[in-house]
Design a protein around this motif. Structure first.
Motif, mmCIF file in Angstrom:
data_model
loop_
_atom_site.group_PDB
_atom_site.id
_atom_site.type_symbol
_atom_site.label_atom_id
_atom_site.label_comp_id
_atom_site.label_asym_id
_atom_site.label_seq_id
_atom_site.Cartn_x
_atom_site.Cartn_y
_atom_site.Cartn_z
ATOM 1 N N VAL A 189 0.850 -1.174 0.000
ATOM 2 C CA VAL A 189 0.000 0.000 0.000
ATOM 3 C C VAL A 189 0.890 1.230 0.000
ATOM 4 N N SER A 190 0.353 2.301 -0.406
ATOM 5 C CA SER A 190 1.104 3.554 -0.414
ATOM 6 C C SER A 190 1.218 4.116 0.993
ATOM 7 N N LEU A 248 -4.679 3.434 7.385
ATOM 8 C CA LEU A 248 -4.942 2.103 7.928
ATOM 9 C C LEU A 248 -4.449 1.987 9.366
ATOM 10 N N PHE A 249 -3.425 2.732 9.687
ATOM 11 C CA PHE A 249 -2.898 2.665 11.055
ATOM 12 C C PHE A 249 -3.722 3.570 11.979
ATOM 13 N N GLN A 250 -4.951 3.239 12.178
ATOM 14 C CA GLN A 250 -5.863 3.927 13.097
ATOM 15 C C GLN A 250 -6.614 2.891 13.933
ATOM 16 N N GLU A 251 -6.909 3.235 15.169
ATOM 17 C CA GLU A 251 -7.660 2.326 16.047
ATOM 18 C C GLU A 251 -9.174 2.530 15.859
ATOM 19 N N GLY A 252 -9.938 1.487 16.011
ATOM 20 C CA GLY A 252 -11.396 1.575 15.879
ATOM 21 C C GLY A 252 -12.068 0.285 16.354
ATOM 22 N N THR A 253 -13.343 0.347 16.446
ATOM 23 C CA THR A 253 -14.136 -0.813 16.907
ATOM 24 C C THR A 253 -15.329 -1.011 15.959
ATOM 25 N N ILE A 254 -15.485 -2.212 15.562
ATOM 26 C CA ILE A 254 -16.625 -2.572 14.711
ATOM 27 C C ILE A 254 -17.522 -3.532 15.512
ATOM 28 N N GLU A 255 -18.786 -3.258 15.575
ATOM 29 C CA GLU A 255 -19.736 -4.114 16.300
ATOM 30 C C GLU A 255 -20.802 -4.629 15.344
ATOM 31 N N MET A 256 -21.156 -5.883 15.478
ATOM 32 C CA MET A 256 -22.265 -6.520 14.767
ATOM 33 C C MET A 256 -23.087 -7.327 15.784
#
Length: 222
Positions: free
Chosen positions: A155-156, A163-171
């Motif tokens: 990747v560039s 892409l180097f970021q924190e996060g949360t995905i909920e399902m």
């Protein structure tokens, strides 16, 4: 007993519209006695003077007639106050004397009525019955799957910073569960009523009546 022939004297039994003032005055059926206790005869009927409207004589069962003024009532019993020799024989036919006999003609009549009776009882009872029921129900469930995949992709620098970021995905996983409730439904009814039938029933019985036959004996010379 001497009666005024200008008066109409009749037997009390034949006077339907006559009534004694006191029932104790009715001497019919009683025995006429003398003062010393001797029996004179049984009183068959009483003679009424319809013109004077009073009882004037007593007729014995042997036909003799006694003047009522010669009779006293003692302790409810008629007593003759004169000698029995003074009691005349049955009177001859003539006005002012008893000349007729009344023969009742009796007839029975059947009276038919109705009464209500119980023919039986119909009972309709309701009761609660429990039974086990079962039914198959399809339940749907959703599950979250997490798969890790191996990749080798360049990747560039700009994409790398993103892409180097924190996060949360909920399902959310979902599923169905059985919920049971009850309601009442009228599925039918029982009707209780009456129907009335009329029937004819013949009633038979036996009734009696009197018939009068008259036989006349005529002398040969008439």
């Amino acid at each position: 007993m001497t009666m005024n022939r200008q008066h109409d004297v009749r037997k009390l039994a034949g006077l339907d519209d006559w009534q004694l003032e006191d029932s104790d005055q009715d001497l019919r059926g009683k025995t006429l006695m003398t003062a010393d206790g001797r029996e004179v005869g049984r009183i068959d009927d009483m003679l009424a003077d319809t013109d004077a409207e009073r009882i004037v004589g007593l007729r014995l069962d042997d036909g003799r007639v006694v003047n009522v003024d010669s009779v006293d009532i003692r302790d409810g019993c008629p007593v003759l106050l004169v000698d029995t020799a003074n009691v005349p024989a049955a009177p001859a036919v003539g006005r002012g004397e008893v000349t007729s006999e009344h023969i009742p003609i009796v007839e029975e009549r059947m009276n038919i009525g109705k009464r209500q009776v119980e023919l039986g009882t119909v009972r309709v009872r309701t009761r609660v019955v429990s039974e086990d029921v079962s039914e198959d129900v399809s339940l749907r469930e959703e599950h979250v799957n997490v798969d890790r995949r191996v990749m080798n992709e360049r990747v560039s620098a700009a994409d790398a910073d993103a892409l180097f970021q924190e996060g949360t995905i909920e399902m959310t996983e979902t599923g169905e569960r059985v919920v049971v409730s009850k309601d009442a439904v009228i599925t039918g009814e029982v009707v209780v009523d009456k129907n009335v039938d009329t029937r004819v029933e013949r009633v038979e019985g036996t009734v009696r009546r009197t018939e009068v036959d008259v036989d006349r004996d005529t002398p040969p010379n008439r």
